[in-house]
Design an enzyme around this catalytic site. Structure first.
Site, PDB file in Angstrom:
ATOM      1  N   HIS A  88       0.839  -1.197   0.000  1.00  0.00           N
ATOM      2  CA  HIS A  88       0.000   0.000   0.000  1.00  0.00           C
ATOM      3  C   HIS A  88       0.875   1.248   0.000  1.00  0.00           C
ATOM      4  CE1 HIS A  88      -3.940   1.871   0.658  1.00  0.00           C
ATOM      5  NE2 HIS A  88      -3.289   2.789   1.328  1.00  0.00           N
ATOM      6  N   LYS A 128      -7.669  -0.378   7.198  1.00  0.00           N
ATOM      7  CA  LYS A 128      -8.095  -0.958   5.920  1.00  0.00           C
ATOM      8  C   LYS A 128      -7.278  -2.201   5.580  1.00  0.00           C
ATOM      9  CE  LYS A 128      -7.775   3.098   4.013  1.00  0.00           C
ATOM     10  NZ  LYS A 128      -7.923   4.406   3.393  1.00  0.00           N
ATOM     11  N   SER A 150      -5.968   5.131   9.668  1.00  0.00           N
ATOM     12  CA  SER A 150      -6.772   5.069   8.446  1.00  0.00           C
ATOM     13  C   SER A 150      -6.230   3.970   7.516  1.00  0.00           C
ATOM     14  CB  SER A 150      -6.734   6.434   7.759  1.00  0.00           C
ATOM     15  OG  SER A 150      -7.207   6.372   6.441  1.00  0.00           O
ATOM     16  N   ARG A 168     -12.286  14.374   7.921  1.00  0.00           N
ATOM     17  CA  ARG A 168     -10.940  14.966   8.062  1.00  0.00           C
ATOM     18  C   ARG A 168     -10.612  15.858   6.878  1.00  0.00           C
ATOM     19  NH1 ARG A 168      -7.625   9.966   8.002  1.00  0.00           N
ATOM     20  NH2 ARG A 168      -5.839  11.352   8.064  1.00  0.00           N
ATOM     21  N   ASP A 182     -13.465   4.335   8.719  1.00  0.00           N
ATOM     22  CA  ASP A 182     -12.453   5.117   8.007  1.00  0.00           C
ATOM     23  C   ASP A 182     -13.090   5.948   6.907  1.00  0.00           C
ATOM     24  OD1 ASP A 182      -9.785   5.941   7.064  1.00  0.00           O
ATOM     25  OD2 ASP A 182     -10.332   4.718   5.333  1.00  0.00           O
TER      26      ASP A 182
HETATM   27  N1  URA Z   1      -4.383   7.340   2.738  1.00  0.00           N
HETATM   28  C1  URA Z   1      -5.365   6.876   3.546  1.00  0.00           C
HETATM   29  O1  URA Z   1      -5.988   5.875   3.232  1.00  0.00           O
HETATM   30  N2  URA Z   1      -5.651   7.548   4.672  1.00  0.00           N
HETATM   31  C2  URA Z   1      -4.992   8.656   5.054  1.00  0.00           C
HETATM   32  O2  URA Z   1      -5.300   9.201   6.104  1.00  0.00           O
HETATM   33  C3  URA Z   1      -3.975   9.145   4.212  1.00  0.00           C
HETATM   34  C4  URA Z   1      -3.675   8.454   3.055  1.00  0.00           C
END
Ligand code: URA
Ligand code: CA
Length: 434
Positions: A82, A187, A183, A168, A161
């Site tokens: 990721h 995931k 965050s 946010r 999230d």
């Molecule tokens: N990518 C994400 O999934 N969340 C964040 O807070 C920043 C980048």
């Protein structure tokens, strides 16, 4: 428990308990806490910060706010990768096939682009018919069969999230290390892979603008991953200039195909080898990174990674003939060169601006509902450190709207800084956290 008390506690710089964090995430996901109270808590977290224990608790609460995929019926050690988000970052399209070609299952949850950063799913849709819509069973059967699958974030994967990120975004509380770490890791944990390789971007085109913050973010995420038994490694990589040359969906697909044919940009290939070598080691297929790197290079030389891309595209319903016939990918109508009016060296290419220029041509969305134009974007010709003479082509603009194309040409010219002296090389990799 009252949300008011949590806000007050954090505002005063106190630590929140596990129960309090669970209460906040659970109630907010269920719609029992209004956005104004959630926003106030986010702002309190932004200023007062969270410690590691709080960040880990927040992550786990978010990971369990919805479905947690069970990938145990996939054979072998599943790896995921990721990125924290960059410009022109085509690594998944190259790295996925390379790693899968070694027989390592890559079960990837990807996203679409938003703002100045691109998304893997949009890029893959350049293959006519390609789809990430599938049931959990199909997802699992595809990984077992061909070792590579890319799915979208299903409706109920880490829903906390999804809600918090949107909040946010509009309350100036994105760039907090605990909030980003929770965050991303929530995931990844919900998506079920055994090990995770993180590409933490740093620089102008990234969320983390300086190295200290990027390393701290990497350390938090690695420690969270390990604490829940997911072996996690983070690579800190540069995002001061776009990665590779292409920015834009079909243009990046072409760049990925070129790279799989052994003719790609050096920085993109090198980043893939670095991230990939850690994936191969974590999956237990190589003794060390140098060995992993050799194995990955072989998948390019023997054509197996390119074959894997074709297999993968076909398996998800896509038209794979455009991999051999690039001209069948979506093509833009107007291709315009950007010509330098100065002599010197490329000192800077403002990455975030380049991402925005591509998005404005139609390669990205301003709102979630926008339909993107797969064909448009930019292809850089010169990168930082290259020598420039007046009249040289710096980049090409690919547009389907003449006016937008002309505007992009001017914008690009303003965002290429040409200096008299050659600047120091920008490193590609700043370090590894594991
Ligand atoms: N990518 C994400 O999934 N969340 C964040 O807070 C920043 C980048
Ligand atoms: Ca690129």
């Amino acid at each position: 428990m009252r949300m008011y008390d949590l806000i007050l506690k954090k505002r005063n710089g106190e630590e929140l308990t596990t129960e309090e964090i669970n209460y906040f995430i659970d109630s907010y996901t269920k719609g029992k806490i209004p956005d104004y109270q959630a926003s106030a808590l986010l702002m309190a977290i932004y200023f007062q910060k969270m410690n590691r224990r709080e960040t880990a608790d927040l992550t786990m609460a978010m990971a369990h706010s919805g479905d947690v995929l069970n990938l145990s019926s996939i054979e072998g050690i599943k790896v995921d990768k990721h990125s924290t988000g960059g410009v022109g970052d085509t690594t998944t399209l190259v790295l996925g096939p390379m790693v899968a070609a070694l027989g390592i299952p890559v079960a990837k949850m990807s996203g679409r682009g938003l703002g100045h950063t691109g998304g893997t799913i949009d890029k893959l849709e350049s293959f006519e018919g390609f789809s990430v819509e599938m049931s959990e069973e199909e997802f699992i059967s595809n990984v077992n069969k061909i070792k590579l699958v890319v799915g979208g974030q299903t409706g109920n994967l880490a829903p906390a999230d999804k809600k918090l990120y949107a909040l946010r975004d509009v309350t100036a509380t994105v760039d907090n290390i605990s909030l980003i770490a929770s965050s991303i890791m929530s995931k990844k944990i919900a998506a079920g892979a055994d090990c995770i390789v993180l590409d933490v971007k740093v620089g102008e085109g990234a969320f983390m603008k300086n190295k200290e913050a990027a390393f701290q973010l990497a350390e938090e995420m690695v420690s969270i991953g390990k604490s829940v038994g997911r072996n996690t490694v983070a690579v800190i990589s540069d995002m001061n200039q776009p990665l590779g040359y292409a920015i834009g969906n079909a243009l990046e697909v072409k760049e990925a195909i070129d790279t799989l044919k052994g003719k790609g940009p050096k920085d993109l290939y090198e980043l893939c080898l670095t991230l990939g070598s850690h994936m191969v080691v974590l999956a237990g297929k190589a003794e060390d990174e140098a060995h992993g790197r050799r194995l990955l290079m072989e998948t390019i030389e023997n054509g197996k990674a390119l074959e894997k891309l074709k297999e993968f595209v076909r398996a998800q319903g896509g038209e794979d003939t455009s991999i051999e016939h690039i001209e069948n990918l979506p093509r833009a109508e107007y291709i315009t060169p950007v010509i330098s009016d100065k002599n010197g060296y490329v000192g800077k290419i403002h990455a975030e601006r380049m991402g925005i220029i591509a998005a404005e041509l139609g390669a990205g969305r301003a709102t979630k509902e926008d339909i993107i134009d797969l064909a448009v974007g930019l292809v850089l010709v010169k990168k930082v450190g290259d020598k420039i003479s007046k009249g040289d082509t710096l980049a090409y603009v690919y547009a389907n709207d003449k006016e937008k194309g002309e505007k992009a040409v001017n914008n690009i010219l303003n965002n290429y800084e040409i200096s008299v002296e050659r600047a120091e090389d920008i490193p590609l990799i700043y370090g590894i956290v594991k």
